[in-house]
Design a protein around this motif. Structure first.
Motif, PDB file in Angstrom:
ATOM      1  N   HIS A  18      32.770  35.491  44.097  1.00  0.00           N
ATOM      2  CA  HIS A  18      34.053  35.238  44.145  1.00  0.00           C
ATOM      3  C   HIS A  18      35.057  35.564  42.981  1.00  0.00           C
ATOM      4  N   ALA A  19      33.960  35.770  41.706  1.00  0.00           N
ATOM      5  CA  ALA A  19      34.923  36.012  40.663  1.00  0.00           C
ATOM      6  C   ALA A  19      35.001  37.693  40.556  1.00  0.00           C
ATOM      7  N   THR A  20      36.324  38.166  40.706  1.00  0.00           N
ATOM      8  CA  THR A  20      36.584  39.562  40.906  1.00  0.00           C
ATOM      9  C   THR A  20      37.473  39.978  39.580  1.00  0.00           C
ATOM     10  N   ILE A  21      36.738  40.798  38.716  1.00  0.00           N
ATOM     11  CA  ILE A  21      37.454  41.215  37.600  1.00  0.00           C
ATOM     12  C   ILE A  21      36.763  42.504  37.393  1.00  0.00           C
ATOM     13  N   VAL A  22      37.842  43.600  37.140  1.00  0.00           N
ATOM     14  CA  VAL A  22      37.202  44.769  37.125  1.00  0.00           C
ATOM     15  C   VAL A  22      37.904  45.323  35.871  1.00  0.00           C
ATOM     16  N   LEU A  54      45.651  33.104  35.973  1.00  0.00           N
ATOM     17  CA  LEU A  54      44.630  34.161  35.662  1.00  0.00           C
ATOM     18  C   LEU A  54      43.286  33.530  36.237  1.00  0.00           C
ATOM     19  N   LYS A  55      42.956  32.359  35.997  1.00  0.00           N
ATOM     20  CA  LYS A  55      41.683  31.744  36.552  1.00  0.00           C
ATOM     21  C   LYS A  55      41.805  31.750  38.078  1.00  0.00           C
ATOM     22  N   ALA A  56      42.998  31.582  38.726  1.00  0.00           N
ATOM     23  CA  ALA A  56      43.201  31.712  40.224  1.00  0.00           C
ATOM     24  C   ALA A  56      42.851  33.021  40.595  1.00  0.00           C
ATOM     25  N   ILE A  57      43.294  33.985  39.970  1.00  0.00           N
ATOM     26  CA  ILE A  57      42.946  35.461  40.830  1.00  0.00           C
ATOM     27  C   ILE A  57      41.432  35.769  40.531  1.00  0.00           C
ATOM     28  N   ILE A  58      41.044  35.478  39.204  1.00  0.00           N
ATOM     29  CA  ILE A  58      39.708  35.795  38.616  1.00  0.00           C
ATOM     30  C   ILE A  58      38.645  35.193  39.613  1.00  0.00           C
ATOM     31  N   CYS A  64      40.846  39.053  45.969  1.00  0.00           N
ATOM     32  CA  CYS A  64      41.562  38.875  44.852  1.00  0.00           C
ATOM     33  C   CYS A  64      41.006  39.644  43.749  1.00  0.00           C
ATOM     34  N   VAL A  65      41.560  40.730  43.131  1.00  0.00           N
ATOM     35  CA  VAL A  65      40.867  41.522  42.080  1.00  0.00           C
ATOM     36  C   VAL A  65      41.940  41.797  41.024  1.00  0.00           C
ATOM     37  N   LEU A  66      41.516  41.190  39.774  1.00  0.00           N
ATOM     38  CA  LEU A  66      42.149  41.431  38.330  1.00  0.00           C
ATOM     39  C   LEU A  66      41.543  42.414  37.775  1.00  0.00           C
TER      40      LEU A  66
END
Length: 108
Positions: A18-22, A54-58, A64-66
């Motif tokens: 689930h953690a989506t940060i690029v 920020l935590k919600a999107i990450i 969801c992608v940050l």
């Protein structure tokens, strides 16, 4: 005995999915991180702890992608530059970053 271990492993790995940060190529170059250098892991930890939005999107669903486009830069007003433009319409979390084009997140 094996079954509980497999369930625990699956639950843990599902949570990680689930953690989506690029990170955009060059995000941490000297020009884009002239205040403080962060590794991807350090930047992720800092941003996740910076605000609930920020935590919600990450930590939201895969939709969801940050994206981090610049590291901690601009000494007179130090910040990361991020966006949520790569999030899809299925990203249904309460975050001002979902769909955003360019936002600044202060950094030390």
């Amino acid at each position: 005995m094996i079954r509980p271990a497999l369930i625990a492993i699956f639950a843990f790995s599902a949570g990680l999915a689930h953690a989506t940060i690029v990170f955009k190529e060059g995000w941490n170059s000297a020009d884009n991180s002239d205040v403080q250098q962060y590794s991807k892991a350090e930047a992720t930890e800092y941003l996740r702890g910076h605000s609930e939005s920020l935590k919600a999107i990450i930590d939201g669903p895969a939709a969801c992608v940050l994206e981090v486009t610049k590291g901690c830069h601009q000494a007179n007003d130090s910040h990361f530059t991020v966006n949520g433009a790569k999030s899809t319409s299925k990203c249904r979390v309460d975050s001002v970053y979902v769909g955003s084009k360019s936002d600044h997140v202060s950094c030390p």
